[in-house]
Design an enzyme around this catalytic site. Structure first.
Site: not given
Length: 162
Positions: A120-123
């Site tokens: 879950v690409p919070c970056h």
């Protein structure tokens, strides 16, 4: 009963949790932890997909995930899954996409509570001015992930996608 895999990445040792057939947590640790072999088929799949991701041969993940959170947090995490590989967006842009322009801080808080790093690409969420903002794993990891994805996608470092 949850089962953990400790998997070596270019960013440190990842702790990946299989909780009853769903991956419920992924984080990368600063401390050296003992690497172990995947104990479940799901953890084997995750290790393979992470190998492919770090080699530049995978842009998304297709194993089952589930993390505990409020309804609002779940909506934010669903929105994060829509950010294309190799691009970035801002908290302000996310708040507009969610039709809640005053929720920037709440979105940032939900982003910070994401327990499924990389998947879950919070970056991929950065400041509106293009700056790298907080990342639970440390800004150097966030920068590494963004540069890795940009290089593979051919999009250039931390390009904003509004």
């Amino acid at each position: 009963m949850p089962v953990n895999l400790f998997y070596r990445t270019p960013l440190g040792v990842a702790r990946i949790t299989d909780d009853d057939g769903f991956i419920s947590a992924i984080s990368i640790r600063d401390e050296e932890l003992e690497i172990n072999e995947p104990e479940t088929e799901l953890l084997k799949t995750v290790a393979t997909q992470f190998d492919e991701y770090f080699a530049g041969n995978r842009k998304d993940f297709d194993f089952p995930i589930k993390q505990a959170g409020t309804e609002f947090q779940q909506k934010v995490w669903e929105q994060l899954l829509e950010i294309p590989y190799g691009t970035t967006t801002s908290y302000a842009s996310l708040s507009n996409q969610m039709k809640n322009p005053l929720a920037i801080r709440a979105i940032a808080s939900a982003n910070g509570k994401n327990n499924l790093w990389i998947v879950v690409p919070c970056h991929r969420v950065i400041g509106s001015d293009g700056s790298l903002t907080g990342y639970a794993g440390g800004l150097w990891r966030k920068q590494w992930l963004l540069e890795h994805e940009a290089r593979i996608a051919g999009t250039g470092q931390t390009k904003l996608a509004f």
